[in-house]
Design a protein around this motif. Structure first.
Motif, short mmCIF file in Angstrom:
data_model
loop_
_atom_site.label_atom_id
_atom_site.label_comp_id
_atom_site.label_asym_id
_atom_site.label_seq_id
_atom_site.Cartn_x
_atom_site.Cartn_y
_atom_site.Cartn_z
N ALA A 26 68.18 60.13 68.09
CA ALA A 26 67.95 58.77 67.61
C ALA A 26 69.07 58.32 66.68
N ILE A 27 69.52 59.20 65.80
CA ILE A 27 70.63 58.86 64.88
C ILE A 27 71.91 58.65 65.66
N LEU A 66 75.18 52.57 69.21
CA LEU A 66 74.77 51.22 69.57
C LEU A 66 75.03 50.19 68.47
N LYS A 67 75.51 50.60 67.32
CA LYS A 67 75.74 49.65 66.23
C LYS A 67 76.68 48.52 66.62
N PRO A 68 77.79 48.77 67.32
CA PRO A 68 78.64 47.65 67.71
C PRO A 68 78.01 46.72 68.74
N VAL A 69 77.00 47.19 69.46
CA VAL A 69 76.38 46.40 70.52
C VAL A 69 75.20 45.58 69.98
N LEU A 70 74.78 45.84 68.76
CA LEU A 70 73.60 45.14 68.22
C LEU A 70 73.75 43.62 68.20
N PRO A 71 74.91 43.04 67.84
CA PRO A 71 74.99 41.57 67.90
C PRO A 71 74.80 41.02 69.32
N VAL A 72 75.26 41.74 70.32
CA VAL A 72 75.08 41.28 71.70
C VAL A 72 73.60 41.36 72.09
N LEU A 73 72.95 42.45 71.70
CA LEU A 73 71.51 42.56 72.00
C LEU A 73 70.72 41.48 71.28
N ASP A 74 71.09 41.19 70.04
CA ASP A 74 70.43 40.13 69.29
C ASP A 74 70.64 38.78 69.98
#
Length: 123
Positions: free
Chosen positions: A7-8, A14-22
């Motif tokens: 999970a960590i 996935l931190k760089p992809v979070l704005p795209v998912l948002d």
């Protein structure tokens, strides 16, 4: 324990992809409320301007601290040892040519035009 590590690792990856998912999840809200170009519908922006700003902010957050702060670099000196100073005193150096009769320059060089190749093994 393994699930926590996985999970960590996923969160870090996935931190760089979070704005795209948002952007994908909240597409309607971003396109209607947060879009800077909602007064110009012919641009067909649909919130991509907001997504670009969020991606730039995420990339800025990922830069190391040394790249964020402009200016000079600070370096800590942990150990210091003064080097001894050498001073050469000027002395007259007398050079004399001494011949050594026991030394014989018997070096010779043969300039060969071809290289030796071993014979080919025939079976």
């Amino acid at each position: 324990m393994k699930k926590a590590i996985v999970a960590i690792a996923l969160m870090i990856l996935l931190k760089p992809v979070l704005p795209v998912l948002d952007y994908i999840i909240n597409y309607d809200y971003i396109a209607t409320e947060l879009c800077e170009n909602k007064a110009k519908p012919e641009m067909h922006c649909n919130g991509k301007c907001h997504l670009a700003k969020e991606l730039a902010k995420a990339a800025e957050d990922e830069k190391p601290v040394s790249e964020k702060r402009p200016g000079h670099a600070v370096m800590e000196v942990l150990f210091f040892e003064a080097l001894p100073q050498f001073a050469f005193s000027p002395k007259a150096i007398v050079l004399s040519r001494i011949t050594m009769p026991e030394y014989c320059n018997s070096y010779s060089h043969l300039d060969a035009s071809s290289f030796f190749h071993p014979p080919v093994f025939i079976s």
